[in-house]
Design an enzyme around this catalytic site. Structure first.
Site, mmCIF file in Angstrom:
data_model
loop_
_atom_site.group_PDB
_atom_site.id
_atom_site.type_symbol
_atom_site.label_atom_id
_atom_site.label_comp_id
_atom_site.label_asym_id
_atom_site.label_seq_id
_atom_site.Cartn_x
_atom_site.Cartn_y
_atom_site.Cartn_z
ATOM 1 N N ASN A 169 0.722 -0.873 -0.297
ATOM 2 C CA ASN A 169 -0.330 -0.441 -0.210
ATOM 3 C C ASN A 169 0.541 0.927 0.054
ATOM 4 O O ASN A 169 1.780 1.487 1.306
ATOM 5 C CB ASN A 169 -0.852 -0.295 1.189
ATOM 6 N N TRP A 170 1.258 1.803 -0.967
ATOM 7 C CA TRP A 170 1.505 3.194 -0.908
ATOM 8 C C TRP A 170 1.128 4.410 -0.564
ATOM 9 O O TRP A 170 1.701 5.751 -0.484
ATOM 10 C CB TRP A 170 1.999 3.351 -2.986
ATOM 11 N N LYS A 171 0.214 4.186 -0.289
ATOM 12 C CA LYS A 171 -0.386 5.320 0.515
ATOM 13 C C LYS A 171 -0.316 6.259 -0.405
ATOM 14 O O LYS A 171 -0.654 6.261 -1.774
ATOM 15 C CB LYS A 171 0.104 5.840 1.332
ATOM 16 N N HIS B 154 -9.410 1.571 5.011
ATOM 17 C CA HIS B 154 -8.279 1.817 5.747
ATOM 18 C C HIS B 154 -8.363 2.815 6.799
ATOM 19 O O HIS B 154 -9.475 3.974 6.319
ATOM 20 C CB HIS B 154 -7.049 2.569 5.009
ATOM 21 N N GLU C 95 -6.960 5.142 7.728
ATOM 22 C CA GLU C 95 -6.218 6.680 7.420
ATOM 23 C C GLU C 95 -7.504 6.986 6.547
ATOM 24 O O GLU C 95 -7.906 8.434 6.720
ATOM 25 C CB GLU C 95 -5.158 6.806 6.846
ATOM 26 N N GLU D 223 -5.049 -4.586 11.050
ATOM 27 C CA GLU D 223 -3.719 -3.267 10.946
ATOM 28 C C GLU D 223 -4.353 -2.572 12.695
ATOM 29 O O GLU D 223 -5.120 -1.661 12.083
ATOM 30 C CB GLU D 223 -4.100 -1.740 9.697
ATOM 31 N N GLY E 202 2.886 2.736 10.905
ATOM 32 C CA GLY E 202 3.725 3.517 10.023
ATOM 33 C C GLY E 202 4.273 3.786 11.897
ATOM 34 O O GLY E 202 5.463 5.568 12.359
ATOM 35 N N SER F 255 3.518 -1.307 10.393
ATOM 36 C CA SER F 255 5.210 -1.917 10.430
ATOM 37 C C SER F 255 5.879 -3.152 10.276
ATOM 38 O O SER F 255 6.757 -3.669 10.982
ATOM 39 C CB SER F 255 5.947 -0.986 12.118
ATOM 40 N N GLY G 10 2.691 -0.709 4.367
ATOM 41 C CA GLY G 10 3.043 0.729 3.499
ATOM 42 C C GLY G 10 4.080 1.014 3.463
ATOM 43 O O GLY G 10 5.005 0.944 2.699
ATOM 44 N N GLY G 11 5.038 2.077 4.717
ATOM 45 C CA GLY G 11 6.237 2.302 4.549
ATOM 46 C C GLY G 11 7.438 1.278 4.195
ATOM 47 O O GLY G 11 7.691 1.999 2.838
HETATM 48 P P1 13P Z 1 3.337 0.944 7.643
HETATM 49 O O1 13P Z 1 3.877 -0.210 7.233
HETATM 50 O O2 13P Z 1 4.104 1.933 7.336
HETATM 51 O O3 13P Z 1 3.040 1.108 9.183
HETATM 52 O O4 13P Z 1 1.738 1.495 6.893
HETATM 53 C C1 13P Z 1 0.898 0.175 7.384
HETATM 54 C C2 13P Z 1 -0.732 0.069 6.628
HETATM 55 O O5 13P Z 1 -0.520 0.979 6.937
HETATM 56 C C3 13P Z 1 -0.985 -0.251 5.240
HETATM 57 O O6 13P Z 1 -1.636 -0.293 4.633
#
Ligand code: 13P
Length: 256
Positions: free
Chosen positions: A9-11, A99, A101, A170, A176, A216, A237-238
């Site tokens: 997930n590149w956001k 998600h 977010e 999640e 993050g 994470s 994510g990151g």
């Molecule tokens: P991180 O891997 O950056 O913690 O993000 C997880 C995430 O929100 C994937 O959708």
């Protein structure tokens, strides 16, 4: 059993050019593997989906494409929104829904989310439904209760057992932050999700529903999570923003 699944997930990251370079790196990595014993899915931002879909086809890459959101109406006066049919046309087979977010910054609630899951299935997209407790709920010992509610609500318009779907656990406090639950805690939540699915009419968890962990995820911790029996994959994510790191996570995760 379905194959282990790794979703990037590149956001709100990466331009079209950056997406295409990433796919070239994926191709180089994939060409060195004798065979791929997992599913890899990338979720670029909307603007890069169409080009990514074309590149994946052109290079015949064994990579799925996901959008990070959709709107539940098929078309109409909804400025700024994108429908499931449009995502399919852009080359998507999957869509991330709910998600944290989106729940937190864009006020999405369980009702919006269940309509989105229904709309995704109606457009032949596999929903990746995200659920997770916040830090306060965790401290109060409400994790399993929150997860059960979010899964029930999210799938309440889904025809039990018939369609393919993924659920990503999640925990919000783990996104993050570099903090994670222990693999044992993740397994407990995933078991609860599996039991909830049976309660709401899914006769068998596998192969229709995959349960992923996200928050994470790193090269260092992926193996311990993937060893747990109810963990079918990762939502990263990151650490997925670098093709090299993501591919390392995949490789360690499948025990290759
Ligand atoms: P991180 O891997 O950056 O913690 O993000 C997880 C995430 O929100 C994937 O959708």
């Amino acid at each position: 059993m379905s194959l282990p699944c790794f979703v990037a997930n590149w956001k709100m990251n990466k331009t079209v050019a950056e997406t295409l370079s990433y796919l070239t790196l994926c191709q180089q990595w994939l060409s060195k593997l004798p065979r791929l014993s997992c599913e890899i899915i990338l979720a670029p931002p909307y603007t890069a989906l169409f080009s990514a879909g074309n590149k994946i086809k052109e290079l015949s890459l064994p990579i799925g494409l996901a959008a990070q959101n959709l709107y539940f109406e098929a078309e109409g006066p909804y400025t700024g929104e994108v429908s499931g049919r449009m995502l399919c046309e852009a080359g998507c087979q999957y869509v991330i829904i709910g998600h944290s977010e989106r729940r937190n910054h864009f006020n999405e609630n369980d009702s919006t989310i269940t309509h989105k899951v229904q709309a995704a299935l109606g457009a032949n997209l596999t929903p990746i439904l995200c659920v997770g407790e916040n830090a306060k709920e965790r401290l109060e010992g409400k994790t399993l209760q929150v997860i059960q509610r979010q899964v029930k609500e999210g799938l309440s318009r889904m025809d039990g057992g018939a369609s393919h779907c993924m659920i990503a656990y999640e925990p919000i406090w783990a996104i993050g932050t570099g903090k994670t639950p222990t693999p044992f805690e993740v397994e407990q939540v995933h078991q609860k999700i599996a039991r909830t699915l049976i309660e709401i009419g899914f006769k068998q968890r596998a192969p229709v529903i995959d349960i992923l962990y996200g928050g994470s995820v790193s090269v260092e911790n992926v193996a311990a999570f993937m060893k747990k029996p109810h963990v079918d994959g990762m939502l990263v994510g990151g650490a997925s923003l670098s093709a090299e790191t993501f591919m390392n996570i995949v490789q360690v995760g499948i025990g290759a």
